[in-house]
Write an enzyme that holds these catalytic residues in place. Sequence first.
Site, PDB file in Angstrom:
ATOM      1  CB  SER A 175      -0.946  -0.052   1.206  1.00  0.00           C
ATOM      2  OG  SER A 175      -1.944   0.937   1.117  1.00  0.00           O
ATOM      3  CG  ASP A 181      -7.326  -2.520  -3.649  1.00  0.00           C
ATOM      4  OD1 ASP A 181      -7.943  -1.945  -2.737  1.00  0.00           O
ATOM      5  OD2 ASP A 181      -6.084  -2.620  -3.670  1.00  0.00           O
ATOM      6  CG  HIS A 183      -5.619  -2.041   0.028  1.00  0.00           C
ATOM      7  ND1 HIS A 183      -5.205  -1.594  -1.220  1.00  0.00           N
ATOM      8  CD2 HIS A 183      -4.869  -1.340   0.937  1.00  0.00           C
ATOM      9  CE1 HIS A 183      -4.268  -0.686  -1.075  1.00  0.00           C
ATOM     10  NE2 HIS A 183      -4.041  -0.508   0.219  1.00  0.00           N
TER      11      HIS A 183
END
Length: 268
Positions: free
Chosen positions: A95, A217, A245
């Site tokens: 991320s 996502d 995610h």
Amino acid sequence: MSILRRNNVRVTGATTGRPVVLVHGFGCDQNMWRLVEPLLAEDHPLVLFDYVGAGRSDLSAWQEDRYSSLDGYARDLVEVLEELDLRDAVVVGHSVSSMTGVLAAAAAPERIGALVMVCPSPRYIDEDGYRGGFSAEDIEELLESLESNYLGWSATMAPVIMGNPDRPELGEELTNSFCATDPDIARVFARTTFLSDSRKDLETVTVPTLILECEQDVIAPREVGAYVHAAVPGSQLVTLDAVGHCPQLSAPEATASAVRAFLTSGVR
């Protein structure tokens, strides 16, 4: 202060081979990699750590001014690499830590030889010609909700971020991870994450790069993966057969397989 103690650094896996550094994202700690770790450990030395303010890091080292920008988190990563004297390491960032890896590679190019970006997003807010997935109003509402009731926000948002509603235990794990973070620290990291714009930084990447995205996502939609792929010269884009995610938890075998394939493809 010892960097290894400050960041709760753990070295595991093979004693030879190219080192792989697994870097967690917002609201998480190194435990988020536990399902991927054994799948990579046979062939690579693995380095895991917690950002200052996360997990079992030394919370006394946290400073708001340092961690109000992604540069502060990149400094944590570079300092860990320096302390271990790692060179040509592969940084696997989840991320927002995909962008931390980009910044660290620019700051310490002798330390980082390749990047793996897991569900990256250089910019969460939409602009003309760019889709990040959220309007500015969406992000401000998200941040206001987080700041007014962090535990309630965590319980609501974590299952949405995780996806996989048929596997509620995954959402519960992410909720617990969020709730274990000090709310004041989470507030700063959230603003640092969701208001960041690292699109220009992608142009600085010169090392081999793998981008992993999921089929669905809500945090980093596939348009973002396509944007990052186009912005990083020579990068590889792999779409995992996964939802949510956090594929290192929801699809660890597919995640590890894609990383292994990248590392065994002659990447230098």
